[in-house]
Every structure is written in C-alpha cells, then in structure tokens.
Write an enzyme that holds these catalytic residues in place. Structure first.
Site, PDB file in Angstrom:
ATOM      1  N   ASP A  74       2.087   5.214  -0.047  1.00 39.59           N
ATOM      2  CA  ASP A  74       1.713   6.387   0.736  1.00 39.59           C
ATOM      3  C   ASP A  74       1.975   7.648  -0.071  1.00 39.59           C
ATOM      4  OD1 ASP A  74       0.855   7.881   2.848  1.00 39.59           O
ATOM      5  OD2 ASP A  74       2.700   7.715   4.009  1.00 39.59           O
TER       6      ASP A  74
ATOM      7  N   LYS B  86       0.873  -1.178   0.000  1.00 37.28           N
ATOM      8  CA  LYS B  86       0.000   0.000   0.000  1.00 37.28           C
ATOM      9  C   LYS B  86       0.909   1.226   0.000  1.00 37.28           C
ATOM     10  CE  LYS B  86      -4.049   1.998   2.242  1.00 37.28           C
ATOM     11  NZ  LYS B  86      -3.576   3.385   2.180  1.00 37.28           N
TER      12      LYS B  86
ATOM     13  N   GLU C 231       2.638   1.377   5.557  1.00 34.72           N
ATOM     14  CA  GLU C 231       1.223   1.749   5.521  1.00 34.72           C
ATOM     15  C   GLU C 231       0.294   0.541   5.560  1.00 34.72           C
ATOM     16  OE1 GLU C 231      -0.666   4.885   5.255  1.00 34.72           O
ATOM     17  OE2 GLU C 231       1.175   5.245   6.343  1.00 34.72           O
TER      18      GLU C 231
END
Length: 329
Positions: A36, A34, A168
């Site tokens: 950021d 994921k 994240e």
C-alpha cells in the site's frame, strides 16, 4: 504528494496487473503481499539515480533519503518496487506517506519485487522466478531498500492471513512470466481484500451541520473520452483530510459542471477541473455505474485523471483468466 514531473520522457512504464475476484492455489504461480504505497521504478548507474512513479513523477523530490540508500547498490541496475511507510506493527500507512516530510517516526522502505536490468544486461525476457533469484542476491531483507519475498503455490493461505490483518490484498504472478513494460497482463493478478477503485473528483457540495469545508465529493470517470458521473462520497474523512482536500480543490474551481449531462446533488455544488484522483472503497456498482456505499480512502497524487476509466479496474472472474492463459500455453 509534493513531487516534480520529470522533464525526460525516456522513462520505463511498469508492468501492470489485472484485477481478479478470488485467491487461488497453483503450483505454477507465486504470491506476494499487495503493498500500500507508491509504485516506483529505480534506475541506478553509479551515483546517477532516477526514482520515479508509473507516471514519470520524480519521487526523489519527496523521498530524498532513499537516494543514498540506492547508491549503495554500487552497480548498474533497474528495479521495480513500492515505496511504503511502515508503522511500529509493520503495517503500511498510506495517508502518512502522502504527507511525508522526512520528520515522520514511521519507517520509509522501498520494497523491491522485480529487476529489469543488471550491469547493462536486459533481464526482462527472463522468467520471473529467475529474475527474483538474481534480485534476492543483491537486495537485503532489511534496511531502507528491501527484497520483497513471496510464497509458492499457496495463495489462499496468504490471502486468509491478509484478511485477518485487514491488509490490502495479494499479488499472484506466473513463475515464468516475462516483464512487459506498460502492459496490463493476466500473468500478474491483483486480488484485493476490499473493493476499491480510482475516481476523479469533479466537484463538492456544501457542508451541513458540524461538518467543515465540504459535505461530499462528486465523482466521475472517463468513458469514451467523456466524463461520466459515478456518484458522490460523504464518508471516510477526518478533520485533516477535509482540510487538505479543500486546499487542493480551491485552485481547481470552475464556473460550470465538467459533465455533459446535468445531475442532481443533495446540496449546492462547486465544480472543479477534473485533475484530482481519489481512491474510493465501495460494496458494488449499480447497472448505471454508480458506486454503492462509497467511502473515501485517500487521494492518489501518483495517478493521472485521464487514466481513470471503468474498464481499468474491471474485475475479471478467476476462471476466465486462467482459462485464457491455458489456451495460450
């Protein structure tokens, strides 16, 4: 983020993911980091480049150096990815990204994880894994425009690594998922390492002690088209963020509260028009929807306040998500 709203309403809304509560292993899914940064769609047609956010903000204004890099693709293509700023350890720095001027020593990268069209051919109805195979052939793993890699099956292992590095979180995507613009699908899932959600900044309180500019931010979200108070946050700021937030809040000051109901604050409040959106870390929500132990993470200039609703960040139990998908199969 210094960016301009696109005048053209003909833009692509990216496919969105549903938040779920735990990582998992599954042979029919792939897993990505994921990222950021700023979600961005890139439309490339020769020398004509469009680079914009999920809300049609023209990102070429703030990140002009990405445009010549995208031009090098040399073909008609539509890409989906995330713009990030990497430090020397390869970790994304969102705060620096927000204030990016081109003079940063950090590395600006557009990580591309999907392809929607190639040479005028629509690929959205092709299975994700097939799209990524095509994408991998045209996007390198190095440079300013990079292919976003994935692993198959082993989501738990990847999530454990992310936790160790305080990242994240991860994305889980079904191998055969089609690309549906603007839809929050359960065939794409986001598993966060830390709980966080977007909140609208509707006011601030007076500072106490040595604190400058303001004491805490008053937060809200939309519920049935009306603003609902969800708490206030007084931690997570440094001198720079206090100053930057104050500069952005001053033009939004209004005389009365934007809330229908009166709330208590621990010191006199200054009210704001509900325009600014912040990302807030927290431990849990009370029955009344108040965020417990909130920590300010950053402003989200790429998000519209009207889209900040409780259900938008509702975390669905993994079993429920997978069960619903099995019924559809």
């Amino acid at each position: 983020m210094r960016a301009a709203r696109r005048n053209n309403t003909n833009f692509i809304k990216p496919m969105l993911a549903t938040a779920t509560d735990q990582a998992f292993d599954h042979k029919e899914w792939i897993f990505e980091l994921k990222l950021d940064g700023y979600r961005a769609i890139a439309e490339i047609s020769g020398k004509k480049i469009k680079l914009y956010s999920r809300n049609a903000i023209d990102l070429s204004v703030q990140f002009p150096s990405l445009i010549p890099a995208l031009e090098k693709a040399g073909m008609d293509v539509i890409l989906d990815g995330e713009i990030v700023l990497l430090d020397e350890k390869g970790k994304a720095n969102f705060q620096e990204l927000q204030n990016y001027t081109g003079n940063s020593s950090l590395q600006l990268v557009y990580f591309v994880f999907d392809i929607l069209s190639l040479k005028k051919n629509d690929l959205k109805d092709m299975a994700l894994l097939e799209r990524k195979k095509i994408l991998k052939k045209i996007i390198k793993r190095s440079g300013m425009i990079r292919y976003c890699d994935h692993i198959e099956k082993r989501g738990i292992d990847l999530f454990n690594i992310v936790q160790e590095r305080n990242g994240e979180g991860i994305m889980a995507k079904k191998k055969d998922s089609l690309y549906v613009p603007g839809i929050r699908t359960r065939e794409w899932l986001k598993i966060k390492n830390h709980k966080s959600q977007e909140a609208i900044i509707i006011g601030y309180t007076e500072p106490k002690g040595s604190r400058s500019h303001f004491g805490s931010l008053i937060l809200a979200e939309y519920e049935k088209e009306k603003l609902k108070y969800i708490g206030h946050v007084g931690t997570g700021f440094n001198d720079s963020t206090l100053r930057i937030l104050m500069e952005k809040m001053r033009p939004l000051v209004m005389v009365s509260s934007p809330l229908d109901k009166k709330i208590k604050t621990n010191s006199p409040a200054t009210w704001l028009r509900p325009k600014l959106v912040g990302e807030i870390g927290f431990t849990e929500r009370t029955k009344d929807g108040i965020l417990r132990h909130p920590v300010f993470k950053r402003l989200r200039a790429d998000k519209k306040s009207k889209g900040v609703k409780a259900e938008a960040e509702k975390i669905l139990p993994l079993k429920k998500v997978l069960r619903s998908l099995n019924k559809q199969a």
